[in-house]
Design a protein around this motif. Sequence first.
Motif, PDB file in Angstrom:
ATOM      1  N   GLU A   1      47.603  33.667  43.473  1.00 58.96           N
ATOM      2  CA  GLU A   1      47.469  35.112  43.432  1.00 58.96           C
ATOM      3  C   GLU A   1      46.360  35.463  42.449  1.00 58.96           C
ATOM      4  O   GLU A   1      46.343  34.956  41.322  1.00 58.96           O
TER       5      GLU A   1
ATOM      6  N   ALA B   1      44.801  40.399  37.866  1.00 57.62           N
ATOM      7  CA  ALA B   1      44.666  41.852  37.957  1.00 57.62           C
ATOM      8  C   ALA B   1      43.443  42.312  37.174  1.00 57.62           C
ATOM      9  O   ALA B   1      43.083  41.732  36.143  1.00 57.62           O
TER      10      ALA B   1
ATOM     11  N   ASP C   1      41.540  45.976  50.720  1.00 57.36           N
ATOM     12  CA  ASP C   1      42.406  45.189  49.852  1.00 57.36           C
ATOM     13  C   ASP C   1      41.534  44.359  48.920  1.00 57.36           C
ATOM     14  O   ASP C   1      40.905  43.392  49.357  1.00 57.36           O
TER      15      ASP C   1
ATOM     16  N   SER D   1      42.200  42.196  46.770  1.00 60.41           N
ATOM     17  CA  SER D   1      42.721  40.888  46.365  1.00 60.41           C
ATOM     18  C   SER D   1      42.290  39.768  47.302  1.00 60.41           C
ATOM     19  O   SER D   1      42.633  38.601  47.065  1.00 60.41           O
TER      20      SER D   1
ATOM     21  N   ARG E   1      43.514  41.692  42.062  1.00 59.25           N
ATOM     22  CA  ARG E   1      44.447  42.787  42.299  1.00 59.25           C
ATOM     23  C   ARG E   1      44.064  43.967  41.407  1.00 59.25           C
ATOM     24  O   ARG E   1      43.520  43.803  40.324  1.00 59.25           O
TER      25      ARG E   1
ATOM     26  N   GLU F   1      45.952  47.198  39.721  1.00 55.49           N
ATOM     27  CA  GLU F   1      47.270  47.786  39.481  1.00 55.49           C
ATOM     28  C   GLU F   1      47.197  49.212  38.957  1.00 55.49           C
ATOM     29  O   GLU F   1      48.024  50.042  39.288  1.00 55.49           O
TER      30      GLU F   1
ATOM     31  N   GLN G   1      49.706  46.942  45.475  1.00 58.49           N
ATOM     32  CA  GLN G   1      49.175  46.551  44.166  1.00 58.49           C
ATOM     33  C   GLN G   1      49.180  47.711  43.180  1.00 58.49           C
ATOM     34  O   GLN G   1      49.542  47.540  42.014  1.00 58.49           O
TER      35      GLN G   1
END
Length: 530
Positions: free
Chosen positions: A45, A48, A266, A268, A454, A456, A485
Amino acid sequence: MHTRRTHRRTRAGATLLAAVALLIPGCSSGTTTHTTNTANSVAKEPAALTPLPGSTPAALTRYYAQKPVWRDCGTPGFQCATLEAPRDYAEPSKGDVRLAVTRKKATGPGKRLGSLLVNPGGPGGSATAYVQAYAGIGYPEAVRARYDMVAVDPRGVARSEPVECLDGPRMDAYTRTDITPDDAKETDALVAAYRTFAEGCGADAPELLRHVSTVEAARDMDIVRAALGDRKLNYVGASYGTFLGATYAGLFPHRTGRLVLDGAMDPSLPARRLNLEQTEGFGTAFTAFAEDCVRQSDCPLGGAGTSPERAGENLKAFFGRLDARPLPTGDADGRTLTESLATIGVIAAMYDEGAWQRLREALTAAMKENDGAGLLFLSDSYYERDAEGAYTNLMFANAAVNCLDLPPAFDSPDEVRRALPDFRKASPVFGEGLAWASLNCAYWPVKATGEAQRIEAKGAAPLVVVGTTRDPATPYRWAEGLAGQLATARLLTYDGDGHTAYGRGSACIDTAINTYLLHGTPPADGKRCS
């Protein structure tokens, strides 16, 4: 490929204010920490995006203290100004970038709510041209009454020190390059085209080319916010503009006001995953077009009862014939309709179902009358080529931003060949061309500075993320991904066709967004409209 705002009231066809670029890299977001770039790999993953400190660094004080000097700019009701931002935020003393800003002051009645920045997407779309041509009159009267309508061209775009790469004749040659190479010779020609394009961009602005990332453009927006005198940024971003807006929220969550992110990306996802999923999005859009087409009496892809798969096979066969023998178009410069230009013309019309009739007519003329003029028109509108053969800098800025924001999707033609089965599965009609289109950042003169990450935006006010279920350029799953997210996101869904949702005919969508902009009340998370 790029993602841009489309609106059926802006221009003909797919509005063609925003579309895709087959010889330009795939739409991009932030930066990739994935262990590998393959679409089917297991990936960590991504980290952030880290917010910036709340206080303004001393080295940036003079930029934040600017006051715009407004002047008439030739468009009734609009004023223009120029602001400065550091070319390199890490070393502000190394020089500045000039940013073009335009505004139309709130008309009243009602208390002014501040500025509403608008970005139509791209990367590379001119926000100032968009707001002057459409947003200053096309946005709801109630919104224009309460907000100053404002736009800034991001660095490297349009009026903000535009990146330039090729002149008109060389760009014509570039857009004709075969994007479905059949052998080593054609592959070499495609790679040579990518290299020529990249070298042209690098020769034009070697220093600026290192500093046109989305993160830098988002930081510029905070300077613009301060110069406008707004405590928080209110913003409507479409398509790539959602990535720009989300990046702002991630960097400056406590300065984030009412943000609408329509046709969401997106951030990410790495480049190859983005390109593959966008290819699937265009496949979904073509299926919707084909299902509608075969119900019409003038559909050149098949009559009633023809399956979308068969319609796609018929279109693919037509592209194959063009690959061997381009069609005449009557163009003043003698251009013929090649497979690459025809493919762009078809893809451009996927952005707005309002363009489907024009596409049927263009395909009928090409497939039955050997007249490629209609598809060439759609392609030219998409590339923003005018009748004199000049291009805007849309495609140049698109590549410059995308290739800086993410490492390339592919590093070599061999990597593309290995990925072709996945891309063909995602879209039998467009997959091969879109896979090869994802190669060009491999030859970019500047190494990527970004990675997938990501966003947030913890601490931001409620944000509205909008997704369209059959959006070709920003697949619906991207809106779900971004909304998942962002800590304060509310996902608003439009069950329909075309790219983006706000201002495209859904009273449900428009009411939800207008209520949020005017009263600060976001829609319930998960609200769906049709």
